[in-house]
Design a protein around this motif. Structure first.
Motif, PDB file in Angstrom:
ATOM      1  N   UNK A   1      -3.949   1.580 -15.202  1.00 26.94           N
ATOM      2  CA  UNK A   1      -4.961   1.720 -14.463  1.00 26.94           C
ATOM      3  C   UNK A   1      -4.418   3.130 -13.889  1.00 26.94           C
ATOM      4  N   UNK A   2      -4.095   3.755 -13.630  1.00 29.95           N
ATOM      5  CA  UNK A   2      -4.565   5.423 -13.564  1.00 29.95           C
ATOM      6  C   UNK A   2      -4.288   6.226 -12.102  1.00 29.95           C
ATOM      7  N   UNK A   3      -3.320   4.293 -11.165  1.00 28.04           N
ATOM      8  CA  UNK A   3      -3.401   5.310 -10.288  1.00 28.04           C
ATOM      9  C   UNK A   3      -1.785   5.656  -9.968  1.00 28.04           C
ATOM     10  N   UNK A   4      -1.106   5.660 -11.457  1.00 32.16           N
ATOM     11  CA  UNK A   4       0.317   5.846 -11.239  1.00 32.16           C
ATOM     12  C   UNK A   4       0.418   6.726 -12.360  1.00 32.16           C
ATOM     13  N   UNK A   5       1.377   7.290 -12.833  1.00 36.18           N
ATOM     14  CA  UNK A   5       1.916   8.536 -13.742  1.00 36.18           C
ATOM     15  C   UNK A   5       2.948   7.632 -14.102  1.00 36.18           C
ATOM     16  N   UNK A   6       3.787   7.828 -15.998  1.00 39.64           N
ATOM     17  CA  UNK A   6       5.410   8.242 -16.025  1.00 39.64           C
ATOM     18  C   UNK A   6       6.225   8.528 -15.384  1.00 39.64           C
TER      19      UNK A   6
ATOM     20  N   UNK B   1      -0.624  12.199  -9.748  1.00 40.54           N
ATOM     21  CA  UNK B   1      -0.545  10.886  -9.721  1.00 40.54           C
ATOM     22  C   UNK B   1       1.264  10.025  -9.728  1.00 40.54           C
ATOM     23  N   UNK B   2       0.486   9.686  -8.617  1.00 38.64           N
ATOM     24  CA  UNK B   2       2.642   9.623  -8.781  1.00 38.64           C
ATOM     25  C   UNK B   2       2.981   8.647  -9.593  1.00 38.64           C
TER      26      UNK B   2
ATOM     27  N   UNK C   1       1.048  -1.210  -0.145  1.00 36.45           N
ATOM     28  CA  UNK C   1       0.364   0.018   0.210  1.00 36.45           C
ATOM     29  C   UNK C   1       0.753   1.280   0.412  1.00 36.45           C
ATOM     30  N   UNK C   2       0.332   2.182  -1.015  1.00 33.06           N
ATOM     31  CA  UNK C   2       1.219   3.553  -0.756  1.00 33.06           C
ATOM     32  C   UNK C   2      -0.091   4.598  -1.059  1.00 33.06           C
ATOM     33  N   UNK C   3       0.419   5.697  -0.835  1.00 36.15           N
ATOM     34  CA  UNK C   3      -0.097   6.886  -1.068  1.00 36.15           C
ATOM     35  C   UNK C   3       0.342   7.450  -2.559  1.00 36.15           C
ATOM     36  N   UNK C   4      -1.403   7.420  -3.054  1.00 36.06           N
ATOM     37  CA  UNK C   4      -1.584   8.080  -3.725  1.00 36.06           C
ATOM     38  C   UNK C   4      -2.485   9.297  -4.241  1.00 36.06           C
ATOM     39  N   UNK C   5      -2.831  10.190  -5.477  1.00 39.02           N
ATOM     40  CA  UNK C   5      -3.133  11.369  -5.460  1.00 39.02           C
ATOM     41  C   UNK C   5      -4.158  11.709  -4.354  1.00 39.02           C
ATOM     42  N   UNK C   6      -4.134  12.839  -4.030  1.00 41.74           N
ATOM     43  CA  UNK C   6      -5.366  13.359  -3.248  1.00 41.74           C
ATOM     44  C   UNK C   6      -5.444  11.862  -1.826  1.00 41.74           C
ATOM     45  N   UNK C   7      -4.311  12.019  -1.395  1.00 42.71           N
ATOM     46  CA  UNK C   7      -3.876  11.265  -1.041  1.00 42.71           C
ATOM     47  C   UNK C   7      -4.890   9.553  -0.133  1.00 42.71           C
ATOM     48  N   UNK C   8      -5.216   9.288  -1.323  1.00 42.54           N
ATOM     49  CA  UNK C   8      -5.495   7.948  -1.104  1.00 42.54           C
ATOM     50  C   UNK C   8      -5.034   7.230  -1.365  1.00 42.54           C
ATOM     51  N   UNK C   9      -5.140   5.693  -0.728  1.00 39.59           N
ATOM     52  CA  UNK C   9      -3.783   4.830  -1.021  1.00 39.59           C
ATOM     53  C   UNK C   9      -4.565   3.828  -1.978  1.00 39.59           C
ATOM     54  N   UNK C  10      -3.186   3.084  -2.230  1.00 43.29           N
ATOM     55  CA  UNK C  10      -3.237   2.388  -3.447  1.00 43.29           C
ATOM     56  C   UNK C  10      -2.174   1.471  -3.490  1.00 43.29           C
ATOM     57  N   UNK C  11      -2.492   0.133  -4.589  1.00 47.42           N
ATOM     58  CA  UNK C  11      -1.525  -0.435  -4.257  1.00 47.42           C
ATOM     59  C   UNK C  11      -0.557  -0.604  -5.294  1.00 47.42           C
ATOM     60  N   UNK C  12       0.578  -0.970  -4.689  1.00 51.59           N
ATOM     61  CA  UNK C  12       1.261  -0.858  -5.967  1.00 51.59           C
ATOM     62  C   UNK C  12       2.618  -2.217  -6.386  1.00 51.59           C
ATOM     63  N   UNK C  13       2.458  -2.140  -7.101  1.00 54.70           N
ATOM     64  CA  UNK C  13       3.243  -3.715  -8.059  1.00 54.70           C
ATOM     65  C   UNK C  13       4.002  -3.809  -8.576  1.00 54.70           C
TER      66      UNK C  13
END
Length: 195
Positions: A99-104, A130-131, A42-54
């Motif tokens: 999937x839109x939770x990260x950017x390049x 986006x991270x 779990x990482x913290x993404x845009x606007x503080x929303x948590x997401x799962x990084x792979x």
């Protein structure tokens, strides 16, 4: 909008072109040590929303300990050592971009434990985008684990010295972000991989 379109096109193309390599890396990981192919966290993404990084898994499954990697960490597998050195372990994040939770390109996503330590004004700025898979701090701290290994207290060094510098670079990136700047960072990152 242009940045998102660029991210979608490049990540989809990258996943398609690199699929044979991704399969070979996955097979190597499975043969090298027991456990799953992917590391999810779990990482913290845009606007503080948590997401799962792979990422491709580079450590043993029983890798309890620090959330940072320090020097020749004994938790790292044989395949993981190579994958980390070449940054191939980061390739599954192309899926996270698609999937839109990260950017390049964007500030590297942190775990909640460290984001909680961000100064409020910088937290809001850095988490407004986006991270990314790469950013200026990724280039500057490419050998971060070796740098931390020189400290008597690696986690304290990370929190008090490294993280503030990375955060300042992330804030500068957000303030000056542009598609051309992103392209320069992508080419700089690819250039660093060949060293």
């Amino acid at each position: 909008m242009a940045k998102r379109l660029f991210d979608v096109c490049c990540s989809a193309l990258g996943l398609a072109l690199l699929s044979p390599l991704l399969l070979l890396v996955a097979l190597w990981i499975k043969l090298d040590s027991p456990g799953p192919v992917f590391f999810r966290q779990q990482r913290v993404g845009r606007r503080g929303r948590p997401f799962v990084i792979h990422k491709f898994r580079t450590m043993r499954v029983d890798n309890a300990g620090l959330q940072i990697t320090v020097g020749r960490d004994p938790r790292i597998t044989r395949s993981g050592d190579f994958l980390r050195a070449t940054k191939l372990d980061e390739l599954p994040q192309l899926w996270d971009v698609l999937r839109g939770v990260m950017s390049l390109v964007g500030p590297r996503p942190e775990v909640p434990k460290y984001v909680a330590l961000y100064p409020a004004e910088l937290r809001e700025l850095v988490l407004s985008v986006r991270p990314g898979i790469t950013d200026p701090a990724s280039l500057l701290y490419r050998d971060e684990s070796e740098q931390l290994a020189l400290a008597s207290d690696p986690e304290r060094e990370y929190i008090e010295v490294v993280m503030p510098r990375k955060l300042a670079l992330a804030a500068d990136y957000v303030r000056q972000a542009s598609l051309w700047g992103d392209l320069r960072l992508i080419f700089a990152t690819l250039g660093a991989l060949r060293r």
